[in-house]
Design an enzyme around this catalytic site. Structure first.
Site, PDB file in Angstrom:
ATOM      1  N   GLY A  46       0.832  -1.189   0.000  1.00  0.00           N
ATOM      2  CA  GLY A  46       0.000   0.000   0.000  1.00  0.00           C
ATOM      3  C   GLY A  46       0.866   1.237   0.000  1.00  0.00           C
ATOM      4  N   GLN A  51       2.937   9.861   2.020  1.00  0.00           N
ATOM      5  CA  GLN A  51       4.303   9.316   1.948  1.00  0.00           C
ATOM      6  C   GLN A  51       5.100   9.856   0.759  1.00  0.00           C
ATOM      7  OE1 GLN A  51       2.636   5.168   2.424  1.00  0.00           O
ATOM      8  NE2 GLN A  51       4.614   4.909   3.437  1.00  0.00           N
ATOM      9  N   CYS A  92       6.473  -0.542   7.125  1.00  0.00           N
ATOM     10  CA  CYS A  92       6.090   0.678   6.416  1.00  0.00           C
ATOM     11  C   CYS A  92       7.229   1.091   5.495  1.00  0.00           C
ATOM     12  CB  CYS A  92       5.797   1.792   7.421  1.00  0.00           C
ATOM     13  SG  CYS A  92       5.268   3.337   6.646  1.00  0.00           S
ATOM     14  N   LEU A  93       6.892   1.475   4.279  1.00  0.00           N
ATOM     15  CA  LEU A  93       7.916   1.912   3.324  1.00  0.00           C
ATOM     16  C   LEU A  93       8.634   3.174   3.819  1.00  0.00           C
ATOM     17  CD1 LEU A  93       5.966   1.323  -0.006  1.00  0.00           C
ATOM     18  CD2 LEU A  93       7.831  -0.068   0.928  1.00  0.00           C
ATOM     19  N   HIS A 134      -3.784   1.150   8.165  1.00  0.00           N
ATOM     20  CA  HIS A 134      -2.414   1.700   8.153  1.00  0.00           C
ATOM     21  C   HIS A 134      -2.336   2.913   7.211  1.00  0.00           C
ATOM     22  CE1 HIS A 134       2.147   1.003   7.908  1.00  0.00           C
ATOM     23  NE2 HIS A 134       1.934   1.776   6.873  1.00  0.00           N
ATOM     24  N   GLU A 135      -2.920   2.786   6.026  1.00  0.00           N
ATOM     25  CA  GLU A 135      -2.860   3.892   5.054  1.00  0.00           C
ATOM     26  C   GLU A 135      -3.717   5.074   5.506  1.00  0.00           C
ATOM     27  OE1 GLU A 135      -0.535   3.448   3.234  1.00  0.00           O
ATOM     28  OE2 GLU A 135      -0.427   1.282   3.020  1.00  0.00           O
ATOM     29  N   HIS A 138      -1.829   7.204   7.808  1.00  0.00           N
ATOM     30  CA  HIS A 138      -0.892   8.118   7.128  1.00  0.00           C
ATOM     31  C   HIS A 138      -1.587   9.417   6.747  1.00  0.00           C
ATOM     32  CE1 HIS A 138       2.887   5.949   6.664  1.00  0.00           C
ATOM     33  NE2 HIS A 138       2.325   4.900   6.098  1.00  0.00           N
TER      34      HIS A 138
HETATM   35  O1  GNR Z   1       4.292  -2.652   2.390  1.00  0.00           O
HETATM   36  C1  GNR Z   1       3.660  -2.565   3.442  1.00  0.00           C
HETATM   37  N1  GNR Z   1       3.399  -3.676   4.153  1.00  0.00           N
HETATM   38  C2  GNR Z   1       2.571  -3.712   5.244  1.00  0.00           C
HETATM   39  C3  GNR Z   1       2.587  -4.856   6.025  1.00  0.00           C
HETATM   40  C4  GNR Z   1       1.780  -4.962   7.119  1.00  0.00           C
HETATM   41  C5  GNR Z   1       0.933  -3.924   7.446  1.00  0.00           C
HETATM   42  C6  GNR Z   1       0.910  -2.769   6.682  1.00  0.00           C
HETATM   43  C7  GNR Z   1       1.724  -2.664   5.587  1.00  0.00           C
HETATM   44  S1  GNR Z   1       1.661  -1.240   4.605  1.00  0.00           S
HETATM   45  C8  GNR Z   1       3.253  -1.232   3.925  1.00  0.00           C
HETATM   46  C9  GNR Z   1       3.384  -0.160   2.859  1.00  0.00           C
HETATM   47  C10 GNR Z   1       3.267   1.193   3.502  1.00  0.00           C
HETATM   48  O2  GNR Z   1       4.118   1.719   4.157  1.00  0.00           O
HETATM   49  N2  GNR Z   1       2.136   1.814   3.365  1.00  0.00           N
HETATM   50  O3  GNR Z   1       1.944   2.988   3.968  1.00  0.00           O
HETATM   51 NI    NI Z   2       3.182   3.004   5.712  1.00  0.00          NI
END
Ligand code: GNR
Ligand code: NI
Length: 170
Positions: A46, A51, A92-93, A134-135, A138
């Site tokens: 995601g 980001q 998270c990236l 999670h997104e 952000h």
């Molecule tokens: O790549 C991602 N993997 C992930 C794994 C478990 C829970 C959430 C994520 S999101 C993350 C990509 C990202 O940072 N999205 O904001």
């Molecule tokens: Ni993230």
């Protein structure tokens, strides 16, 4: 399409609250395509516009084993959140190489506009449910490490600053 730069924690721009998208137009579709390219290149499941330093309510997600059917969420809302919570390992990236457990609603019902501006609603569970939450964090200026203890967060901050410094030297 263009690959965008992903902000790294603790960049203060990650704490910006995104604005709603007033109109899903060509500008937004270009952003969505660039975010998809950036997410696939980084091998994430995601990506939130926050980001890539664009502070509008846009998310892309692809949790499928084989990529190619991405979900585009514009102006997302959670219309139902299960009382039942789950604890899954998250990454998270914007916080590379860090993984830790975060409490999330096990199931959510999501309402959002798609890339045509059409309103859609769907139920999510498992990784998709976690990714949506999670997104959406952000977009509110929240990173998953904000759920961890101050000690863990402080160690992660130090590690990320060192990693960024080392990369700049290399
Ligand atoms: O790549 C991602 N993997 C992930 C794994 C478990 C829970 C959430 C994520 S999101 C993350 C990509 C990202 O940072 N999205 O904001
Ligand atoms: Ni993230």
């Amino acid at each position: 399409m263009a690959r965008l730069q992903i902000l790294r924690y603790p960049d203060p721009r990650l704490y910006t609250v995104a604005r709603p998208v007033a109109q899903v137009d060509e500008r937004i579709r270009v952003l969505v395509d660039d975010m998809l390219e950036t997410m696939y290149e980084a091998e994430g499941v995601g990506l939130a516009a926050t980001q890539v330093d664009v502070h509008e309510r846009v998310i892309v997600i692809d949790t499928a084993d084989a990529p190619g059917s991405p979900i585009v969420l514009i102006n997302p809302e959670l219309v139902v959140k299960s009382a039942e919570m789950m604890l899954g390992d998250e990454g998270c990236l914007s916080v590379p190489e860090i993984y830790d457990k975060v409490p999330r609603h096990a199931r959510v019902r999501v309402r959002a506009q798609d890339r045509s501006g059409e309103a859609r609603e769907f139920d999510a569970e498992g990784l998709l449910s976690v990714a949506v939450q999670h997104e959406m964090d952000h977009l509110l200026g929240k990173v998953f490490v904000d759920y961890l203890s101050p000690l863990k967060r402080s160690r992660i901050k130090t590690r990320m600053l060192k990693k960024t410094r080392d990369e700049a030297r290399a």
